[in-house]
Design a protein around this motif. Structure first.
Motif, PDB file in Angstrom:
ATOM      1  N   TRP A   1      38.856 -15.950  14.866  1.00 48.93           N
ATOM      2  CA  TRP A   1      37.663 -16.495  15.964  1.00 48.93           C
ATOM      3  C   TRP A   1      36.682 -17.170  15.030  1.00 48.93           C
ATOM      4  O   TRP A   1      36.309 -18.298  15.452  1.00 48.93           O
ATOM      5  N   TRP A   2      36.520 -16.880  13.828  1.00 44.02           N
ATOM      6  CA  TRP A   2      35.333 -17.470  12.997  1.00 44.02           C
ATOM      7  C   TRP A   2      36.041 -18.898  12.876  1.00 44.02           C
ATOM      8  O   TRP A   2      34.961 -19.941  12.658  1.00 44.02           O
ATOM      9  N   GLN A   3      37.127 -19.210  12.732  1.00 43.54           N
ATOM     10  CA  GLN A   3      37.675 -20.596  12.697  1.00 43.54           C
ATOM     11  C   GLN A   3      37.471 -21.426  13.805  1.00 43.54           C
ATOM     12  O   GLN A   3      37.170 -22.852  13.872  1.00 43.54           O
ATOM     13  N   ASP A   4      37.517 -20.876  15.060  1.00 43.29           N
ATOM     14  CA  ASP A   4      37.360 -21.632  16.344  1.00 43.29           C
ATOM     15  C   ASP A   4      36.533 -20.528  17.308  1.00 43.29           C
ATOM     16  O   ASP A   4      37.277 -19.800  17.932  1.00 43.29           O
ATOM     17  N   ARG A   5      35.421 -20.584  17.345  1.00 46.46           N
ATOM     18  CA  ARG A   5      34.355 -19.928  17.950  1.00 46.46           C
ATOM     19  C   ARG A   5      34.484 -20.007  19.595  1.00 46.46           C
ATOM     20  O   ARG A   5      33.906 -19.066  20.039  1.00 46.46           O
ATOM     21  N   ALA A   6      35.027 -20.935  19.986  1.00 50.50           N
ATOM     22  CA  ALA A   6      35.067 -21.458  21.473  1.00 50.50           C
ATOM     23  C   ALA A   6      36.009 -20.234  22.025  1.00 50.50           C
ATOM     24  O   ALA A   6      36.074 -20.041  23.025  1.00 50.50           O
ATOM     25  N   ARG A   7      37.055 -19.732  21.016  1.00 45.39           N
ATOM     26  CA  ARG A   7      38.189 -18.784  21.917  1.00 45.39           C
ATOM     27  C   ARG A   7      37.539 -17.671  21.877  1.00 45.39           C
ATOM     28  O   ARG A   7      37.882 -16.748  20.845  1.00 45.39           O
ATOM     29  N   LEU A   8      36.759 -17.116  22.633  1.00 42.26           N
ATOM     30  CA  LEU A   8      36.238 -15.635  22.704  1.00 42.26           C
ATOM     31  C   LEU A   8      37.245 -14.817  22.891  1.00 42.26           C
ATOM     32  O   LEU A   8      37.184 -13.534  22.531  1.00 42.26           O
ATOM     33  N   TYR A   9      38.501 -15.071  23.558  1.00 41.80           N
ATOM     34  CA  TYR A   9      39.594 -14.057  23.588  1.00 41.80           C
ATOM     35  C   TYR A   9      40.168 -13.357  22.269  1.00 41.80           C
ATOM     36  O   TYR A   9      40.438 -12.354  22.194  1.00 41.80           O
ATOM     37  N   VAL A  10      40.060 -14.368  21.396  1.00 42.35           N
ATOM     38  CA  VAL A  10      40.541 -13.914  20.017  1.00 42.35           C
ATOM     39  C   VAL A  10      39.630 -12.881  19.516  1.00 42.35           C
ATOM     40  O   VAL A  10      40.032 -11.813  18.983  1.00 42.35           O
ATOM     41  N   LEU A  11      38.254 -12.786  19.634  1.00 46.83           N
ATOM     42  CA  LEU A  11      37.489 -11.953  19.212  1.00 46.83           C
ATOM     43  C   LEU A  11      37.529 -10.782  19.938  1.00 46.83           C
ATOM     44  O   LEU A  11      37.500  -9.531  19.260  1.00 46.83           O
ATOM     45  N   ALA A  12      37.801 -10.943  21.335  1.00 43.65           N
ATOM     46  CA  ALA A  12      38.079  -9.746  22.141  1.00 43.65           C
ATOM     47  C   ALA A  12      39.284  -8.706  21.634  1.00 43.65           C
ATOM     48  O   ALA A  12      39.422  -7.736  21.845  1.00 43.65           O
ATOM     49  N   TYR A  13      40.366  -9.617  21.148  1.00 40.62           N
ATOM     50  CA  TYR A  13      41.623  -8.796  20.566  1.00 40.62           C
ATOM     51  C   TYR A  13      40.976  -8.163  19.385  1.00 40.62           C
ATOM     52  O   TYR A  13      41.506  -7.022  19.291  1.00 40.62           O
ATOM     53  N   GLY A  14      40.329  -8.832  18.513  1.00 46.17           N
ATOM     54  CA  GLY A  14      39.732  -8.040  17.374  1.00 46.17           C
ATOM     55  C   GLY A  14      38.973  -6.980  17.862  1.00 46.17           C
ATOM     56  O   GLY A  14      39.175  -5.647  17.020  1.00 46.17           O
ATOM     57  N   TYR A  15      37.976  -6.988  18.663  1.00 41.57           N
ATOM     58  CA  TYR A  15      37.390  -5.588  19.359  1.00 41.57           C
ATOM     59  C   TYR A  15      38.085  -4.544  19.665  1.00 41.57           C
ATOM     60  O   TYR A  15      38.082  -3.410  19.427  1.00 41.57           O
ATOM     61  N   TRP A  16      39.339  -5.062  20.313  1.00 42.33           N
ATOM     62  CA  TRP A  16      40.308  -3.918  20.850  1.00 42.33           C
ATOM     63  C   TRP A  16      40.911  -3.225  19.597  1.00 42.33           C
ATOM     64  O   TRP A  16      40.926  -2.091  19.631  1.00 42.33           O
ATOM     65  N   PHE A  17      41.180  -3.879  18.499  1.00 42.55           N
ATOM     66  CA  PHE A  17      41.955  -3.259  17.592  1.00 42.55           C
ATOM     67  C   PHE A  17      40.604  -2.393  16.744  1.00 42.55           C
ATOM     68  O   PHE A  17      40.869  -1.375  16.250  1.00 42.55           O
ATOM     69  N   ALA A  18      39.401  -2.999  16.727  1.00 37.56           N
ATOM     70  CA  ALA A  18      38.382  -2.153  16.165  1.00 37.56           C
ATOM     71  C   ALA A  18      38.126  -0.699  16.881  1.00 37.56           C
ATOM     72  O   ALA A  18      37.715   0.013  16.266  1.00 37.56           O
ATOM     73  N   ALA A  19      38.162  -0.728  18.189  1.00 39.95           N
ATOM     74  CA  ALA A  19      37.846   0.063  18.949  1.00 39.95           C
ATOM     75  C   ALA A  19      38.980   1.439  18.612  1.00 39.95           C
ATOM     76  O   ALA A  19      38.474   2.484  18.589  1.00 39.95           O
ATOM     77  N   VAL A  20      40.250   0.827  18.605  1.00 40.64           N
ATOM     78  CA  VAL A  20      41.293   1.603  18.036  1.00 40.64           C
ATOM     79  C   VAL A  20      41.029   2.343  17.056  1.00 40.64           C
ATOM     80  O   VAL A  20      41.195   3.458  16.781  1.00 40.64           O
ATOM     81  N   SER A  21      40.735   1.584  15.969  1.00 38.90           N
ATOM     82  CA  SER A  21      40.394   1.942  14.575  1.00 38.90           C
ATOM     83  C   SER A  21      39.204   3.098  14.421  1.00 38.90           C
ATOM     84  O   SER A  21      39.283   3.924  14.053  1.00 38.90           O
ATOM     85  N   ALA A  22      38.248   2.623  15.330  1.00 40.05           N
ATOM     86  CA  ALA A  22      37.120   3.589  15.280  1.00 40.05           C
ATOM     87  C   ALA A  22      37.396   4.785  15.966  1.00 40.05           C
ATOM     88  O   ALA A  22      37.127   5.838  15.596  1.00 40.05           O
ATOM     89  N   GLY A  23      37.982   4.972  17.214  1.00 37.72           N
ATOM     90  CA  GLY A  23      38.551   6.054  17.860  1.00 37.72           C
ATOM     91  C   GLY A  23      39.282   6.883  16.992  1.00 37.72           C
ATOM     92  O   GLY A  23      38.997   8.191  16.971  1.00 37.72           O
ATOM     93  N   ILE A  24      40.242   6.393  16.186  1.00 35.65           N
ATOM     94  CA  ILE A  24      41.041   7.128  15.335  1.00 35.65           C
ATOM     95  C   ILE A  24      40.346   7.912  14.079  1.00 35.65           C
ATOM     96  O   ILE A  24      40.474   9.075  14.198  1.00 35.65           O
ATOM     97  N   CYS A  25      39.441   7.206  13.681  1.00 35.11           N
ATOM     98  CA  CYS A  25      38.515   7.453  12.616  1.00 35.11           C
ATOM     99  C   CYS A  25      37.476   8.546  13.135  1.00 35.11           C
ATOM    100  O   CYS A  25      37.118   9.619  12.653  1.00 35.11           O
TER     101      CYS A  25
END
Length: 140
Positions: free
Chosen positions: A25-49
């Motif tokens: 996402w940092w390479q192309d900040r116009a694509r917010l859906y890529v950031l949302a994919y990252g948030y999903w993985f971060a939420a899964v990681s945080a939930g497991i932790c």
């Protein structure tokens, strides 16, 4: 031993995927859906932790927080999939479903009824994924 390895491996892998999507996402900040994919993985990681390492015993407040975290991760994933195809997601419907199942989760947590708690959370995830899949299926 196997459980300890999995409790380290799963959050590490999902955190790595979250970091990769953040870098993409940092390479192309116009694509917010890529950031949302990252948030999903971060939420899964945080939930497991949270489940494995941080919260020893889940009370009603922790259960609701975990419910909101997992629901927001699912919403981010469905939104990203729809946004990538130029479709809209009924976010209000997702919030209403999460709030309704959150009420059941809260009551089950207060009454210490673990099977109802698990069924409500799984039902919520299934409904959110189902609503997203149905919306994408109906799109052209």
């Amino acid at each position: 031993m196997q459980t300890q390895i999995l409790s380290l491996l799963l959050p590490t892998m999902t955190a790595i995927f979250a970091a990769i999507f953040l870098a993409l996402w940092w390479q192309d900040r116009a694509r917010l859906y890529v950031l949302a994919y990252g948030y999903w993985f971060a939420a899964v990681s945080a939930g497991i932790c949270l489940q494995v390492w941080i919260i020893a015993e889940f009370g009603p407040a922790e259960v609701l927080g975990f419910h909101a975290l997992s629901s927001s991760g699912i919403l981010a994933l469905v939104w990203a999939l729809a946004n990538r195809d130029g479709e809209r997601v009924p976010i209000l419907a997702f919030i209403i479903m999460t709030a309704l199942t959150g009420t059941i989760v809260w009551q089950a947590s207060l009454a210490s009824v673990q099977p109802v708690l698990l069924m409500a959370q799984n039902f919520n995830a299934a409904m959110l994924f189902g609503m997203g899949a149905y919306g994408l299926w109906q799109s052209p």
